[in-house]
Design a protein around this motif. Structure first.
Motif, PDB file in Angstrom:
ATOM      1  N   ALA A  12      25.104  57.053 -40.876  1.00  0.00           N
ATOM      2  CA  ALA A  12      24.743  56.604 -42.220  1.00  0.00           C
ATOM      3  C   ALA A  12      23.895  55.339 -42.133  1.00  0.00           C
ATOM      4  N   GLY A  13      22.861  55.290 -42.943  1.00  0.00           N
ATOM      5  CA  GLY A  13      21.931  54.183 -42.912  1.00  0.00           C
ATOM      6  C   GLY A  13      20.745  54.403 -41.997  1.00  0.00           C
ATOM      7  N   GLY A  14      20.813  55.445 -41.191  1.00  0.00           N
ATOM      8  CA  GLY A  14      19.740  55.731 -40.253  1.00  0.00           C
ATOM      9  C   GLY A  14      18.609  56.512 -40.876  1.00  0.00           C
ATOM     10  N   SER A  15      17.671  56.902 -40.022  1.00  0.00           N
ATOM     11  CA  SER A  15      16.470  57.595 -40.475  1.00  0.00           C
ATOM     12  C   SER A  15      16.193  58.820 -39.612  1.00  0.00           C
ATOM     13  N   LEU A  16      15.538  59.783 -40.222  1.00  0.00           N
ATOM     14  CA  LEU A  16      15.026  60.956 -39.524  1.00  0.00           C
ATOM     15  C   LEU A  16      13.705  61.344 -40.170  1.00  0.00           C
ATOM     16  N   ARG A  17      12.844  61.972 -39.393  1.00  0.00           N
ATOM     17  CA  ARG A  17      11.628  62.550 -39.963  1.00  0.00           C
ATOM     18  C   ARG A  17      11.588  64.027 -39.647  1.00  0.00           C
ATOM     19  N   LEU A  18      11.537  64.811 -40.691  1.00  0.00           N
ATOM     20  CA  LEU A  18      11.408  66.261 -40.546  1.00  0.00           C
ATOM     21  C   LEU A  18       9.939  66.639 -40.589  1.00  0.00           C
ATOM     22  N   SER A  19       9.610  67.662 -39.834  1.00  0.00           N
ATOM     23  CA  SER A  19       8.256  68.210 -39.842  1.00  0.00           C
ATOM     24  C   SER A  19       8.329  69.695 -40.159  1.00  0.00           C
ATOM     25  N   CYS A  20       7.288  70.184 -40.761  1.00  0.00           N
ATOM     26  CA  CYS A  20       7.181  71.615 -41.048  1.00  0.00           C
ATOM     27  C   CYS A  20       5.754  72.038 -40.730  1.00  0.00           C
ATOM     28  N   ALA A  21       5.605  72.826 -39.695  1.00  0.00           N
ATOM     29  CA  ALA A  21       4.294  73.298 -39.284  1.00  0.00           C
ATOM     30  C   ALA A  21       4.029  74.667 -39.879  1.00  0.00           C
ATOM     31  N   ALA A  22       2.838  74.836 -40.432  1.00  0.00           N
ATOM     32  CA  ALA A  22       2.464  76.096 -41.063  1.00  0.00           C
ATOM     33  C   ALA A  22       1.343  76.766 -40.289  1.00  0.00           C
ATOM     34  N   SER A  23       1.400  78.070 -40.237  1.00  0.00           N
ATOM     35  CA  SER A  23       0.315  78.818 -39.628  1.00  0.00           C
ATOM     36  C   SER A  23      -0.580  79.353 -40.738  1.00  0.00           C
ATOM     37  N   GLY A  24      -1.824  79.620 -40.408  1.00  0.00           N
ATOM     38  CA  GLY A  24      -2.753  80.139 -41.394  1.00  0.00           C
ATOM     39  C   GLY A  24      -3.854  79.152 -41.713  1.00  0.00           C
ATOM     40  N   ARG A  25      -4.892  79.641 -42.358  1.00  0.00           N
ATOM     41  CA  ARG A  25      -6.074  78.831 -42.597  1.00  0.00           C
ATOM     42  C   ARG A  25      -6.132  78.222 -43.981  1.00  0.00           C
ATOM     43  N   THR A  26      -5.170  78.574 -44.838  1.00  0.00           N
ATOM     44  CA  THR A  26      -5.253  78.134 -46.230  1.00  0.00           C
ATOM     45  C   THR A  26      -4.144  77.175 -46.603  1.00  0.00           C
ATOM     46  N   PHE A  27      -3.646  76.451 -45.618  1.00  0.00           N
ATOM     47  CA  PHE A  27      -2.537  75.522 -45.869  1.00  0.00           C
ATOM     48  C   PHE A  27      -2.878  74.565 -46.997  1.00  0.00           C
ATOM     49  N   SER A  28      -4.101  74.110 -47.052  1.00  0.00           N
ATOM     50  CA  SER A  28      -4.508  73.118 -48.050  1.00  0.00           C
ATOM     51  C   SER A  28      -4.549  73.680 -49.469  1.00  0.00           C
ATOM     52  N   SER A  29      -4.311  74.962 -49.625  1.00  0.00           N
ATOM     53  CA  SER A  29      -4.250  75.576 -50.955  1.00  0.00           C
ATOM     54  C   SER A  29      -2.831  75.681 -51.487  1.00  0.00           C
ATOM     55  N   TYR A  30      -1.874  75.293 -50.676  1.00  0.00           N
ATOM     56  CA  TYR A  30      -0.471  75.468 -51.021  1.00  0.00           C
ATOM     57  C   TYR A  30       0.219  74.142 -51.296  1.00  0.00           C
ATOM     58  N   ALA A  31       0.944  74.103 -52.402  1.00  0.00           N
ATOM     59  CA  ALA A  31       1.900  73.031 -52.595  1.00  0.00           C
ATOM     60  C   ALA A  31       3.071  73.271 -51.653  1.00  0.00           C
ATOM     61  N   MET A  32       3.657  72.201 -51.181  1.00  0.00           N
ATOM     62  CA  MET A  32       4.768  72.304 -50.235  1.00  0.00           C
ATOM     63  C   MET A  32       6.004  71.612 -50.792  1.00  0.00           C
ATOM     64  N   GLY A  33       7.140  72.163 -50.461  1.00  0.00           N
ATOM     65  CA  GLY A  33       8.384  71.572 -50.930  1.00  0.00           C
ATOM     66  C   GLY A  33       9.424  71.510 -49.833  1.00  0.00           C
ATOM     67  N   TRP A  34      10.329  70.576 -49.998  1.00  0.00           N
ATOM     68  CA  TRP A  34      11.530  70.504 -49.159  1.00  0.00           C
ATOM     69  C   TRP A  34      12.740  70.751 -50.055  1.00  0.00           C
ATOM     70  N   PHE A  35      13.637  71.560 -49.539  1.00  0.00           N
ATOM     71  CA  PHE A  35      14.881  71.865 -50.218  1.00  0.00           C
ATOM     72  C   PHE A  35      16.012  71.692 -49.217  1.00  0.00           C
ATOM     73  N   ARG A  36      17.234  71.633 -49.717  1.00  0.00           N
ATOM     74  CA  ARG A  36      18.369  71.531 -48.807  1.00  0.00           C
ATOM     75  C   ARG A  36      19.545  72.306 -49.372  1.00  0.00           C
ATOM     76  N   GLN A  37      20.400  72.699 -48.453  1.00  0.00           N
ATOM     77  CA  GLN A  37      21.593  73.436 -48.842  1.00  0.00           C
ATOM     78  C   GLN A  37      22.765  72.959 -48.008  1.00  0.00           C
ATOM     79  N   ALA A  38      23.731  72.384 -48.694  1.00  0.00           N
ATOM     80  CA  ALA A  38      24.957  71.925 -48.053  1.00  0.00           C
ATOM     81  C   ALA A  38      25.966  73.067 -48.053  1.00  0.00           C
ATOM     82  N   PRO A  39      26.944  73.025 -47.146  1.00  0.00           N
ATOM     83  CA  PRO A  39      27.943  74.092 -47.093  1.00  0.00           C
ATOM     84  C   PRO A  39      28.643  74.283 -48.427  1.00  0.00           C
ATOM     85  N   GLY A  40      28.677  75.517 -48.883  1.00  0.00           N
ATOM     86  CA  GLY A  40      29.360  75.834 -50.122  1.00  0.00           C
ATOM     87  C   GLY A  40      28.606  75.471 -51.382  1.00  0.00           C
ATOM     88  N   LYS A  41      27.381  75.015 -51.226  1.00  0.00           N
ATOM     89  CA  LYS A  41      26.597  74.623 -52.399  1.00  0.00           C
ATOM     90  C   LYS A  41      25.311  75.433 -52.480  1.00  0.00           C
TER      91      LYS A  41
END
Length: 121
Positions: A12-41
């Motif tokens: 707790a109190g620490g940091s992490l950086r997540l990355s998401c690499a996409a394949s394809g030539r039209t990445f710049s045409s897409y909005a991107m989102g991050w979502f999360r799912q905790a156990p049971g939620k």
């Protein structure tokens, strides 16, 4: 195709950086989102960024602690997570949506496999 990485175990109190690499030539045409799912939620919205990177939007629970960004030259979107809390523990997913960014998971077309973030107290 989307591939998320960067998850792990952090105190707790620490940091992490997540990355998401996409394949394809039209990445710049897409909005991107991050979502999360905790156990049971349901999967919940974390952050989204417009296709150009000029607009961002965050869930209230992460606002001021998380930062979403993207590098269209590298076909990659990032989620910098600071001041992590145990309640941030979840599997984190990146997703892509053609066009305008949205916060609803049902509005995203493509999903990557998740990466697990565990925050210990």
């Amino acid at each position: 195709q989307l591939q998320a990485s960067g998850g792990g175990l952090v105190q707790a109190g620490g940091s992490l950086r997540l990355s998401c690499a996409a394949s394809g030539r039209t990445f710049s045409s897409y909005a991107m989102g991050w979502f999360r799912q905790a156990p049971g939620k349901e999967r919940e919205f974390v952050a989204t960024i417009s296709s150009s990177g000029g607009g961002t939007y965050y869930a209230d629970s992460v606002k001021g602690r998380f930062t979403i960004s993207r590098d269209n030259a590298k076909n990659t979107v990032y989620l910098q997570m600071n001041s992590l809390k145990p309640e941030d523990t979840a599997v984190y997913y990146c997703a892509a949506r053609y066009g305008i960014w949205r916060s609803g998971p049902q509005e995203y077309d493509y999903w990557g496999e998740g990466t697990l973030v565990t925050v210990s107290s």
